[in-house]
Each structure stands twice: as C-alpha cells, then as structure tokens.
Design a protein around this motif. Structure first.
Motif, PDB file in Angstrom:
ATOM      1  N   ILE A  63       0.860  -1.184   0.000  1.00  0.00           N
ATOM      2  CA  ILE A  63       0.000   0.000   0.000  1.00  0.00           C
ATOM      3  C   ILE A  63       0.894   1.231   0.000  1.00  0.00           C
ATOM      4  CG2 ILE A  63      -1.755   1.283   1.292  1.00  0.00           C
ATOM      5  CD1 ILE A  63      -2.774  -1.439   2.305  1.00  0.00           C
ATOM      6  N   LYS A  64       0.764   2.032  -1.049  1.00  0.00           N
ATOM      7  CA  LYS A  64       1.656   3.173  -1.254  1.00  0.00           C
ATOM      8  C   LYS A  64       1.165   4.438  -0.568  1.00  0.00           C
ATOM      9  CE  LYS A  64       1.405   3.073  -5.713  1.00  0.00           C
ATOM     10  NZ  LYS A  64       1.687   3.432  -7.127  1.00  0.00           N
ATOM     11  N   LYS A  65      -0.170   4.581  -0.478  1.00  0.00           N
ATOM     12  CA  LYS A  65      -0.694   5.854   0.018  1.00  0.00           C
ATOM     13  C   LYS A  65      -2.109   5.669   0.533  1.00  0.00           C
ATOM     14  CE  LYS A  65      -1.325  10.678  -1.489  1.00  0.00           C
ATOM     15  NZ  LYS A  65      -1.250  11.614  -2.648  1.00  0.00           N
ATOM     16  N   LEU A  66      -2.492   6.464   1.537  1.00  0.00           N
ATOM     17  CA  LEU A  66      -3.863   6.535   2.048  1.00  0.00           C
ATOM     18  C   LEU A  66      -4.411   7.933   1.827  1.00  0.00           C
ATOM     19  CD1 LEU A  66      -3.701   4.814   5.566  1.00  0.00           C
ATOM     20  CD2 LEU A  66      -4.598   3.843   3.473  1.00  0.00           C
ATOM     21  N   LYS A  67      -5.678   8.017   1.457  1.00  0.00           N
ATOM     22  CA  LYS A  67      -6.355   9.313   1.414  1.00  0.00           C
ATOM     23  C   LYS A  67      -7.806   9.113   1.822  1.00  0.00           C
ATOM     24  CE  LYS A  67      -7.377   9.052  -3.569  1.00  0.00           C
ATOM     25  NZ  LYS A  67      -7.250   9.748  -4.884  1.00  0.00           N
ATOM     26  N   ASP A  68      -8.387  10.155   2.434  1.00  0.00           N
ATOM     27  CA  ASP A  68      -9.775  10.051   2.867  1.00  0.00           C
ATOM     28  C   ASP A  68     -10.443  11.415   2.769  1.00  0.00           C
ATOM     29  OD1 ASP A  68     -10.070  11.475   5.647  1.00  0.00           O
ATOM     30  OD2 ASP A  68      -8.207  10.335   5.816  1.00  0.00           O
ATOM     31  N   ASN A  69     -11.776  11.408   2.843  1.00  0.00           N
ATOM     32  CA  ASN A  69     -12.570  12.644   2.838  1.00  0.00           C
ATOM     33  C   ASN A  69     -13.427  12.741   4.096  1.00  0.00           C
ATOM     34  OD1 ASN A  69     -14.454  10.661   2.329  1.00  0.00           O
ATOM     35  ND2 ASN A  69     -15.145  11.475   0.375  1.00  0.00           N
ATOM     36  N   LEU A  70     -12.920  12.229   5.205  1.00  0.00           N
ATOM     37  CA  LEU A  70     -13.683  12.168   6.456  1.00  0.00           C
ATOM     38  C   LEU A  70     -13.562  13.421   7.302  1.00  0.00           C
ATOM     39  CD1 LEU A  70     -12.797   8.487   7.332  1.00  0.00           C
ATOM     40  CD2 LEU A  70     -15.007   9.330   6.521  1.00  0.00           C
ATOM     41  N   GLU A  71     -12.690  14.345   6.926  1.00  0.00           N
ATOM     42  CA  GLU A  71     -12.560  15.643   7.593  1.00  0.00           C
ATOM     43  C   GLU A  71     -12.324  15.503   9.098  1.00  0.00           C
ATOM     44  OE1 GLU A  71     -16.175  17.613   6.522  1.00  0.00           O
ATOM     45  OE2 GLU A  71     -15.509  18.038   4.477  1.00  0.00           O
ATOM     46  N   GLU A  72     -11.497  14.540   9.479  1.00  0.00           N
ATOM     47  CA  GLU A  72     -11.134  14.306  10.882  1.00  0.00           C
ATOM     48  C   GLU A  72     -12.300  13.832  11.754  1.00  0.00           C
ATOM     49  OE1 GLU A  72      -8.035  14.325  12.052  1.00  0.00           O
ATOM     50  OE2 GLU A  72      -7.357  14.772  10.021  1.00  0.00           O
ATOM     51  N   LYS A  73     -13.452  13.527  11.139  1.00  0.00           N
ATOM     52  CA  LYS A  73     -14.549  12.960  11.915  1.00  0.00           C
ATOM     53  C   LYS A  73     -14.247  11.513  12.294  1.00  0.00           C
ATOM     54  CE  LYS A  73     -17.847  16.067   9.708  1.00  0.00           C
ATOM     55  NZ  LYS A  73     -18.959  16.187   8.736  1.00  0.00           N
ATOM     56  N   ALA A  74     -13.424  10.889  11.483  1.00  0.00           N
ATOM     57  CA  ALA A  74     -12.879   9.576  11.800  1.00  0.00           C
ATOM     58  C   ALA A  74     -11.447   9.562  11.284  1.00  0.00           C
ATOM     59  CB  ALA A  74     -13.689   8.457  11.154  1.00  0.00           C
ATOM     60  N   THR A  75     -10.571   8.838  11.971  1.00  0.00           N
ATOM     61  CA  THR A  75      -9.177   8.759  11.563  1.00  0.00           C
ATOM     62  C   THR A  75      -8.783   7.298  11.382  1.00  0.00           C
ATOM     63  OG1 THR A  75      -8.458   8.777  13.874  1.00  0.00           O
ATOM     64  CG2 THR A  75      -8.546  10.894  12.741  1.00  0.00           C
ATOM     65  N   CYS A  76      -7.675   7.083  10.666  1.00  0.00           N
ATOM     66  CA  CYS A  76      -7.234   5.721  10.418  1.00  0.00           C
ATOM     67  C   CYS A  76      -5.713   5.636  10.461  1.00  0.00           C
ATOM     68  CB  CYS A  76      -7.759   5.223   9.070  1.00  0.00           C
ATOM     69  SG  CYS A  76      -7.119   6.159   7.658  1.00  0.00           S
ATOM     70  N   ARG A  77      -5.219   4.443  10.697  1.00  0.00           N
ATOM     71  CA  ARG A  77      -3.789   4.178  10.617  1.00  0.00           C
ATOM     72  C   ARG A  77      -3.586   2.792  10.015  1.00  0.00           C
ATOM     73  NH1 ARG A  77      -4.876   2.813  15.916  1.00  0.00           N
ATOM     74  NH2 ARG A  77      -4.016   0.777  16.526  1.00  0.00           N
ATOM     75  N   LEU A  78      -2.502   2.629   9.304  1.00  0.00           N
ATOM     76  CA  LEU A  78      -2.220   1.379   8.620  1.00  0.00           C
ATOM     77  C   LEU A  78      -1.137   0.611   9.365  1.00  0.00           C
ATOM     78  CD1 LEU A  78      -2.915  -0.250   6.043  1.00  0.00           C
ATOM     79  CD2 LEU A  78      -0.939   0.843   4.966  1.00  0.00           C
ATOM     80  N   GLU A  79      -1.376  -0.672   9.597  1.00  0.00           N
ATOM     81  CA  GLU A  79      -0.423  -1.538  10.276  1.00  0.00           C
ATOM     82  C   GLU A  79      -0.009  -2.662   9.329  1.00  0.00           C
ATOM     83  OE1 GLU A  79      -2.591  -2.959  13.602  1.00  0.00           O
ATOM     84  OE2 GLU A  79      -2.731  -0.999  14.595  1.00  0.00           O
ATOM     85  N   THR A  80       1.263  -3.008   9.342  1.00  0.00           N
ATOM     86  CA  THR A  80       1.765  -4.124   8.543  1.00  0.00           C
ATOM     87  C   THR A  80       1.786  -5.377   9.407  1.00  0.00           C
ATOM     88  OG1 THR A  80       3.132  -2.663   7.183  1.00  0.00           O
ATOM     89  CG2 THR A  80       3.693  -5.000   7.185  1.00  0.00           C
ATOM     90  N   VAL A  81       0.972  -6.359   9.049  1.00  0.00           N
ATOM     91  CA  VAL A  81       0.947  -7.638   9.761  1.00  0.00           C
ATOM     92  C   VAL A  81       1.996  -8.574   9.164  1.00  0.00           C
ATOM     93  CG1 VAL A  81      -0.478  -9.596  10.447  1.00  0.00           C
ATOM     94  CG2 VAL A  81      -1.498  -7.311  10.282  1.00  0.00           C
ATOM     95  N   GLU A  82       2.014  -8.679   7.836  1.00  0.00           N
ATOM     96  CA  GLU A  82       3.030  -9.441   7.107  1.00  0.00           C
ATOM     97  C   GLU A  82       3.312  -8.700   5.808  1.00  0.00           C
ATOM     98  OE1 GLU A  82       3.893 -13.951   5.367  1.00  0.00           O
ATOM     99  OE2 GLU A  82       2.007 -13.500   6.402  1.00  0.00           O
ATOM    100  N   ASP A  83       4.522  -8.201   5.680  1.00  0.00           N
ATOM    101  CA  ASP A  83       4.861  -7.338   4.551  1.00  0.00           C
ATOM    102  C   ASP A  83       4.579  -8.033   3.217  1.00  0.00           C
ATOM    103  OD1 ASP A  83       5.917  -4.954   3.402  1.00  0.00           O
ATOM    104  OD2 ASP A  83       7.745  -6.061   2.925  1.00  0.00           O
ATOM    105  N   GLY A  84       3.833  -7.324   2.372  1.00  0.00           N
ATOM    106  CA  GLY A  84       3.511  -7.835   1.053  1.00  0.00           C
ATOM    107  C   GLY A  84       2.316  -8.753   0.999  1.00  0.00           C
ATOM    108  N   LYS A  85       1.783  -9.158   2.164  1.00  0.00           N
ATOM    109  CA  LYS A  85       0.689 -10.118   2.177  1.00  0.00           C
ATOM    110  C   LYS A  85      -0.506  -9.702   3.032  1.00  0.00           C
ATOM    111  CE  LYS A  85       3.475 -14.251   1.282  1.00  0.00           C
ATOM    112  NZ  LYS A  85       3.829 -15.606   1.776  1.00  0.00           N
TER     113      LYS A  85
END
Length: 227
Positions: A55-77
């Motif tokens: 995953i190269k990039k995250l974008k959203d239109n939630l205007e800080e009403k909800a936030t997110c973070r990405l975690e790597t469980v197993e790289d590439g999978k």
C-alpha cells in the motif's frame, strides 16, 4: 446440443472459486453508531494469497470525523487498517482509499459512516407520513426519545408546524424516555402534493437540540411513488 437422437442435449455444470487480488475482511463498510465514548476502534484486514502487494498511500474525505492508521501484519501479504471515530455528536459518511502497487487493483475503497449520539437518542430522524395511494390508509409515525445512559430526563420543548403534523407525547413504560406519536394533518396537504416540516426536540439533558425531518404526502389518486 447435438444430432445424437439418444442424447440431443447435454448439460455440463462448471463450478469455480474466484479469489480477489486483495481480500477485504470482514467487509468494505465500517459504521459507528452510539455514544462517542462507547465506540471502540474497528479493524479492516487486507490480504492477498495470489500476489505480493504494498500500500503506497492513504487518502480520505472524512474531515477528521474519523481517523485511520495502517499496520503491517506481514509485509507484502497482510495489512490492517485501524479506524476510529473522532466526532462527539452528529452524522457523517465518507471513504478511505488505499492506493496499491498492483496494476490490476490500483485502489481499494473502504466506506465509513457514523451516527454519533449524545446523552439523548432520537430515532428515527426521518419520517414519511400521509396517504401514498387511494387504497392505503393514512400513515402515521412514532419517534422514540431515550437516554443512552439510562438516566431520567424531561422533554422541555417540541417545535414543529402544527398545520402539517400533530404530536402527542407519552412516557415509555419501564425505562427513561418518551414516545412521540406523529399524525399528519391531511386537510392542509394539497391533493397530489407533499409538505415538509422539522420536528425539533429539546430536553433538560446535555446535547442541545435534536431534529426529525418529517414529510407528509397526499398521493391518493396519483401514480404510486418510486422507492
């Protein structure tokens, strides 16, 4: 189909299991409903057993009403998207788009919605009343006003257009809260037309005003409306 007189028609059944390039679990839709301090973080898993992906990039239109973070469980999978509500009270709907390095699956979209309540819950927040067809009776409605903390409260004021609707208030048996019976005043609705009003409910609990959008229709003798 063949010219075989014994078996002119043969049916061949084909079955298969199709795996997506990126599997999303449990689903691509995340919803939050209830009081903000009672809502827990939600997780969306993204996996692939077919190809390695990033995953190269995250974008959203939630205007800080909800936030997110990405975690790597197993790289590439295997990756995990953690989503948290940040709104104190109100409604929202939006999406999170994850851009990948797979040409055949460049984006994955996760839809996020929130119905965040304060001390008082007013449900539903929209009503359709009136006569939708000649053979149908006049539809009435009911709105429930309850406490999310199961605490006693009072309705201090209900504001609405009494030319369009009538409102009757009664306490709920066995729990803090009230039932509002909503009846349309059909004599003031033109035949084939519709009127709209807002029912505003105020209580002595924190949280301000609560609004219910009410639409009254008089469609008897006209074509039945679409959904």
């Amino acid at each position: 189909m063949s010219d075989d007189p014994a078996r002119p028609r043969i049916i061949v059944t084909v079955q298969g299991k199709v795996k997506p390039l990126i599997e999303v679990r449990p689903e691509k839709t995340v919803s939050f409903q209830g009081m903000a301090d009672k809502l827990e973080e939600k997780h969306v898993e993204l996996l692939s057993s077919l190809r390695t992906f990033h995953i190269k990039k995250l974008k959203d239109n939630l205007e800080e009403k909800a936030t997110c973070r990405l975690e790597t469980v197993e790289d590439g999978k295997h990756y995990r998207l953690a989503i948290s509500n940040r709104l104190k009270q109100g409604n929202y709907r939006g999406s999170i788009t994850l851009q990948t390095d797979l040409p055949d699956k460049p984006e994955v979209t996760i839809w996020v919605s929130g119905l965040i309540e304060g001390e008082i819950a007013v449900r539903p927040n929209t009503l359709v009343l009136g006569q939708l067809a000649a053979e149908q009776p006049v539809l009435t409605g009911k709105v429930l006003v309850t406490s999310n903390r199961n605490s006693a409260f009072k309705i201090t004021k209900c504001t609405y257009d009494d030319k369009v609707i009538s409102v009757t208030q009664s306490p709920l048996p066995g729990q803090p809260g009230f039932s509002l019976a909503i009846s349309p005043n059909m004599k003031n609705v033109p035949a084939g037309g519709r009127l709209q009003t807002t029912l505003t409910v105020e209580t002595d609990a924190p949280g301000g005003k609560h609004e219910v959008q009410v639409q009254v229709m008089s469609l008897a003798g006209t074509a039945r409306p679409g959904k």
